[in-house]
Design an enzyme around this catalytic site. Sequence first.
Site, short mmCIF file in Angstrom:
data_model
loop_
_atom_site.label_atom_id
_atom_site.label_comp_id
_atom_site.label_asym_id
_atom_site.label_seq_id
_atom_site.Cartn_x
_atom_site.Cartn_y
_atom_site.Cartn_z
N GLY A 20 0.85 -1.19 0.00
CA GLY A 20 0.00 0.00 0.00
C GLY A 20 0.89 1.24 0.00
N SER A 22 3.16 4.05 1.17
CA SER A 22 3.97 4.25 2.38
C SER A 22 4.56 5.66 2.37
CB SER A 22 5.07 3.20 2.49
OG SER A 22 5.72 3.03 1.28
N SER A 263 -4.32 -30.25 21.71
CA SER A 263 -4.36 -30.26 20.24
C SER A 263 -5.73 -29.83 19.74
CB SER A 263 -4.03 -31.65 19.72
OG SER A 263 -5.02 -32.56 20.14
N ILE A 313 -4.94 -26.25 14.07
CA ILE A 313 -4.99 -27.71 14.24
C ILE A 313 -4.44 -28.34 12.97
CG2 ILE A 313 -6.45 -29.76 14.52
CD1 ILE A 313 -8.34 -28.08 16.21
N GLY A 316 1.11 -27.71 12.14
CA GLY A 316 2.49 -27.74 12.64
C GLY A 316 3.40 -28.56 11.74
N CYS A 319 3.51 -32.16 12.56
CA CYS A 319 2.18 -32.64 12.88
C CYS A 319 1.64 -33.59 11.81
CB CYS A 319 1.27 -31.42 12.98
SG CYS A 319 -0.40 -31.85 13.36
N ARG A 418 -1.89 -33.87 26.07
CA ARG A 418 -2.23 -32.94 25.00
C ARG A 418 -3.25 -33.53 24.03
NH1 ARG A 418 -0.54 -30.55 20.02
NH2 ARG A 418 -0.52 -28.32 20.34
N GLU A 431 0.59 -38.57 16.76
CA GLU A 431 0.10 -37.43 15.97
C GLU A 431 1.25 -36.51 15.59
OE1 GLU A 431 -3.54 -35.45 16.94
OE2 GLU A 431 -4.24 -37.10 18.16
N ASN A 460 6.22 -1.42 3.78
CA ASN A 460 5.67 -1.50 2.42
C ASN A 460 4.14 -1.39 2.44
OD1 ASN A 460 8.09 -4.04 1.72
ND2 ASN A 460 8.16 -1.89 1.09
P1 IMP Z 1 5.55 -25.42 13.91
O1 IMP Z 1 5.90 -24.04 14.37
O2 IMP Z 1 5.00 -25.45 12.52
O3 IMP Z 1 6.70 -26.37 14.08
O4 IMP Z 1 4.36 -25.93 14.83
C1 IMP Z 1 4.45 -25.99 16.21
C2 IMP Z 1 3.09 -26.31 16.79
O5 IMP Z 1 2.67 -27.63 16.41
C3 IMP Z 1 3.06 -26.34 18.31
O6 IMP Z 1 2.99 -25.09 18.91
C4 IMP Z 1 1.81 -27.19 18.58
O7 IMP Z 1 0.63 -26.45 18.50
C5 IMP Z 1 1.82 -28.17 17.42
N1 IMP Z 1 2.37 -29.48 17.80
C6 IMP Z 1 3.37 -29.80 18.64
N2 IMP Z 1 3.63 -31.11 18.67
C7 IMP Z 1 2.76 -31.67 17.81
C8 IMP Z 1 2.51 -33.02 17.39
O8 IMP Z 1 3.17 -33.98 17.77
N3 IMP Z 1 1.48 -33.18 16.51
C9 IMP Z 1 0.72 -32.15 16.07
N4 IMP Z 1 0.93 -30.87 16.39
C10 IMP Z 1 1.94 -30.64 17.26
#
Ligand code: IMP
Length: 503
Positions: A20, A22, A263, A313, A316, A319, A418, A431, A460
């Site tokens: 936009g 600046s 989670s 959810i 990660g 994940c 968790r 997971e 920017n």
């Molecule tokens: P990253 O920054 O992309 O590595 O994601 C980190 C986030 O993944 C954490 O703050 C959790 O919310 C989530 N997380 C941590 N451990 C696990 C796992 O074993 N399975 C799924 N999610 C996870």
Amino acid sequence: MATFFEGESHTFSEYLLVPGYSSSENIPANVSLKTPLCRFKKGEQPRITLNIPMVSSIMQSVSGERMGVALATEGGMSFIYGSQTPESEAAMVKWVKDYKAGVVESDSTLTPDMTMEQVMDLKERTGHSTMPVTDDGTPHGKLLGIVTSRDYRPSRDDHQAKVATFMTPREELVTGTKETTLKVANDIIWDNKLNALPIVDENDHLVGIVFRKDYDSHKSNPDELLDANKRYMVGAGINTRDYAKRVPLLLEAGADALCIDSSEGFSEWQKLTIDWIRENYGHDVIVGAGNVVDAEGFRYLADCGADFVKVGIGGGSICITRETKGIGRGQATALIDVCRARDEYYKETGVYVPVCSDGGIVYDYHMTLALAMGADFMMLGRYFARFDESPTNRVNVNGQYMKEYWGEGSARARNWQRYDLGGAAKLSFEEGVDSYVPYAGSLKDGVGMTIYKIKSTMCNCGANSIHELQQKARLTLVSSTSIVEGGAHDVVLKDHNQSVSYH
Ligand code: IMP
């Protein structure tokens, strides 16, 4: 009939910011990244304001006590991992709260009967030449002397000589006490022409060492996040099961904020946990909740009294929740939906409940996108795992330095609190994965560079604050071919280690 969410769910990489206007005022030096950590009423100030919008993930491989100090030094906050006993988690919190900036715990402590050869080996490994000597060789043993490179000459002396014969003994050492402020330590060092000042407690046990170069720690860390007593701020993860035991210990240790680590947080378990905290501690304790991925989930937790709400959810890096359970939502879409709900909630109730975007940040620019989409701050796992200060080993994998990084839902962490849904306490399927991430040096340098990039992008967009960015940002979805266009393409890179895309 099931509910179908309209539209697709997107990730950060599918968005770009359209710059936009600046003005000449939009320069990185004018940008503030201050942001609220916890809920506040219209016209009031939040009890904690972060100086940078980053918190570290509640994970064994990310947030130990050293991360706590390093991140608070830069202005963010760590949430110490909860997948350990309440006692050991509380000890980590206490370690951060007791940490005195500038007082360093020695990583090369000697005993009097070690040999000069061992001293030389240790110096080679740690790179440190000032080594305290204690009765038991630990960094907090009784102080017996100090060895510096001025005490021995390897080229001439007997390498088997014992430390006791060449150290500077205790009676000749100038020392400070726990009450010695950094400023006074500074004066003692100058007045006595010292390089280092050992600090001892009332029993003459070593507390740490103040080095000449660390005097101006406060001046070089203008953003550090401190409490009213000038101690570093630190958060701690809790779960929905053992809070009656864990929360009192964490608060006693000095935790500044708690966060329910789950989670999937759109559940009665979170309400019961927050209710218990409110019944026992009122609103004095800051407690975040999550994770949710839609407006309904946000409103539920906001109504439960959560001080902030975490979004994400399945996004990660470690994940595999989406693969194993088929739940989740693209992180960008989830964030946008929740932030909209937060703004509506604010309009309706006059209460602002900050939103934390958790997981799925791959590039630095994803952080700017998350802020532009409405996040008040981000929780990062992989990003922080790469730095010296994460609690994991640095390992050499095929000639490249890596740090270990594993999920809380992996077999290695076995953080069942968790992931379980009440009932029998067990993690019945994984997971998360156990992995390596490329080593990235010190947190200070890494965070410094990221912050500079965020500020530049904000300029920017014509924004000098996060709030302004959220008002002014213009975002566009990109097609898969324009994602290819965004990287280096249709050129042959000179550095063959870099990959490149071709149309
Ligand atoms: P990253 O920054 O992309 O590595 O994601 C980190 C986030 O993944 C954490 O703050 C959790 O919310 C989530 N997380 C941590 N451990 C696990 C796992 O074993 N399975 C799924 N999610 C996870």
